[in-house]
Design a protein around this motif. Structure first.
Motif, short mmCIF file in Angstrom:
data_model
loop_
_atom_site.label_atom_id
_atom_site.label_comp_id
_atom_site.label_asym_id
_atom_site.label_seq_id
_atom_site.Cartn_x
_atom_site.Cartn_y
_atom_site.Cartn_z
N GLU A 257 0.85 -1.19 0.00
CA GLU A 257 0.00 0.00 0.00
C GLU A 257 0.89 1.25 0.00
O GLU A 257 1.72 1.42 0.89
N ARG A 258 0.72 2.09 -0.99
CA ARG A 258 1.54 3.30 -1.13
C ARG A 258 1.31 4.27 0.02
O ARG A 258 0.17 4.53 0.39
N ALA A 259 2.38 4.84 0.53
CA ALA A 259 2.27 5.83 1.60
C ALA A 259 1.73 7.15 1.07
O ALA A 259 0.98 7.84 1.77
N ASP A 260 2.09 7.51 -0.17
CA ASP A 260 1.65 8.79 -0.72
C ASP A 260 0.21 8.75 -1.26
O ASP A 260 -0.35 9.78 -1.59
N HIS A 261 -0.37 7.56 -1.34
CA HIS A 261 -1.76 7.40 -1.79
C HIS A 261 -2.38 6.21 -1.06
O HIS A 261 -2.51 5.13 -1.63
N PRO A 262 -2.75 6.39 0.22
CA PRO A 262 -3.36 5.29 0.97
C PRO A 262 -4.55 4.70 0.19
O PRO A 262 -5.31 5.42 -0.44
N GLY A 263 -4.63 3.37 0.23
CA GLY A 263 -5.68 2.67 -0.51
C GLY A 263 -5.24 2.24 -1.90
O GLY A 263 -5.95 1.50 -2.57
N PHE A 264 -4.08 2.69 -2.36
CA PHE A 264 -3.54 2.31 -3.67
C PHE A 264 -2.58 1.14 -3.43
O PHE A 264 -1.49 1.33 -2.90
N TRP A 265 -3.00 -0.05 -3.79
CA TRP A 265 -2.20 -1.27 -3.59
C TRP A 265 -1.57 -1.67 -4.91
O TRP A 265 -2.19 -1.60 -5.97
N VAL B 188 7.70 -6.02 -17.37
CA VAL B 188 7.11 -6.90 -16.38
C VAL B 188 8.03 -8.07 -16.04
O VAL B 188 8.59 -8.72 -16.93
N PHE B 189 8.15 -8.32 -14.73
CA PHE B 189 8.90 -9.44 -14.18
C PHE B 189 8.01 -10.15 -13.16
O PHE B 189 7.08 -9.56 -12.62
N SER B 190 8.35 -11.38 -12.87
CA SER B 190 7.76 -12.06 -11.71
C SER B 190 8.90 -12.61 -10.86
O SER B 190 9.99 -12.89 -11.36
N LEU B 191 8.63 -12.73 -9.58
CA LEU B 191 9.60 -13.27 -8.63
C LEU B 191 8.87 -14.33 -7.81
O LEU B 191 7.95 -14.01 -7.07
N ARG B 192 9.30 -15.58 -7.98
CA ARG B 192 8.68 -16.66 -7.21
C ARG B 192 9.51 -16.94 -5.97
O ARG B 192 10.70 -17.23 -6.06
N VAL B 193 8.87 -16.84 -4.83
CA VAL B 193 9.49 -17.13 -3.53
C VAL B 193 8.84 -18.39 -2.98
O VAL B 193 7.70 -18.71 -3.36
N PRO B 194 9.50 -19.14 -2.10
CA PRO B 194 8.95 -20.43 -1.66
C PRO B 194 7.69 -20.34 -0.80
O PRO B 194 6.89 -21.27 -0.78
N ALA B 195 7.52 -19.25 -0.10
CA ALA B 195 6.38 -19.05 0.80
C ALA B 195 6.29 -17.56 1.09
O ALA B 195 7.23 -16.81 0.80
N PRO B 196 5.17 -17.09 1.67
CA PRO B 196 5.12 -15.68 2.04
C PRO B 196 6.28 -15.33 2.97
O PRO B 196 6.47 -15.97 4.00
N LEU B 197 7.06 -14.37 2.58
CA LEU B 197 8.23 -13.96 3.34
C LEU B 197 7.92 -12.72 4.16
O LEU B 197 7.06 -11.92 3.77
N PRO B 198 8.65 -12.52 5.25
CA PRO B 198 8.50 -11.25 5.98
C PRO B 198 8.95 -10.10 5.08
O PRO B 198 9.87 -10.26 4.27
N VAL B 199 8.31 -8.97 5.23
CA VAL B 199 8.60 -7.81 4.39
C VAL B 199 9.02 -6.65 5.29
O VAL B 199 8.43 -6.43 6.34
N GLN B 200 10.06 -5.95 4.87
CA GLN B 200 10.53 -4.76 5.59
C GLN B 200 10.15 -3.54 4.76
O GLN B 200 10.74 -3.29 3.72
N LEU B 201 9.15 -2.83 5.22
CA LEU B 201 8.66 -1.66 4.49
C LEU B 201 9.44 -0.41 4.86
O LEU B 201 9.84 -0.24 6.01
N ASP B 202 9.63 0.46 3.88
CA ASP B 202 10.13 1.81 4.13
C ASP B 202 8.88 2.66 4.35
O ASP B 202 8.09 2.85 3.41
N PRO B 203 8.64 3.17 5.59
CA PRO B 203 7.40 3.91 5.85
C PRO B 203 7.22 5.15 4.98
O PRO B 203 6.10 5.63 4.83
N ALA B 204 8.28 5.65 4.39
CA ALA B 204 8.15 6.78 3.48
C ALA B 204 7.52 6.35 2.15
O ALA B 204 6.95 7.17 1.44
N GLU B 205 7.62 5.05 1.83
CA GLU B 205 7.09 4.55 0.56
C GLU B 205 5.79 3.76 0.70
O GLU B 205 4.92 3.86 -0.15
#
Length: 149
Positions: free
Chosen positions: A24-32, A96-113
């Motif tokens: 979810e974008r910080a500069d436009h809440p609700g924009f996923w 366009v790219f895709s990235l396949r990961v083995p399972a949902p991974l923890p995510v480290q968000l930059d709160p500015a983004e």
């Protein structure tokens, strides 16, 4: 001021069972959206994808299956974001790219983004994003994933 290059990558991060990561974008809440970002001067598209994934999620894309789709979308840049580009630039070319990961991974968000993240089944993820290019890429995942096996 340095202007953004109107060439970007879209990276749809997903698991083998097609759970998709949306931010979810910080500069436009609700924009996923999936990971997306502009290319830097002298950077390859693959390098852009790897850098943007690391910056936006903390995930090291080089450790997982990163696939370039050889698909480009040209779209009009929303007027609210045009100030980031050189005067007169109105369109962006997204790769366009895709990235396949083995399972949902923890995510480290930059709160500015970004404010939040979600791992969602692919249909729910496609319905949530308002970007047509992002939605179309997510909807193509089942076929892309099956052909990549």
């Amino acid at each position: 001021m340095s202007h953004k290059i109107p060439v970007s990558t879209l990276v749809v991060i997903h698991t083998p069972d097609l759970r998709v990561l949306l931010l979810e974008r910080a500069d436009h809440p609700g924009f996923w959206q999936s990971v997306t970002g502009s290319t830097h001067e002298g950077e390859t598209l693959r390098e852009t994808a790897i850098r943007e994934v690391a910056e936006e999620t903390g995930i090291d894309a080089s450790r997982h299956r990163l696939e370039e789709w050889n698909l480009q979308n040209v779209y009009e840049i929303y007027p609210v974001w045009r100030h980031r580009y050189a005067p007169g630039v109105t369109h962006n070319t997204e790769h366009v790219f895709s990235l396949r990961v083995p399972a949902p991974l923890p995510v480290q968000l930059d709160p500015a983004e970004h404010l939040a993240y979600r791992w969602l089944p692919w249909r729910e993820a496609a319905a949530l994003t308002i970007s047509w290019t992002n939605r179309d890429a997510i909807l193509a995942l089942p076929q892309r994933s099956a052909s990549a096996q």
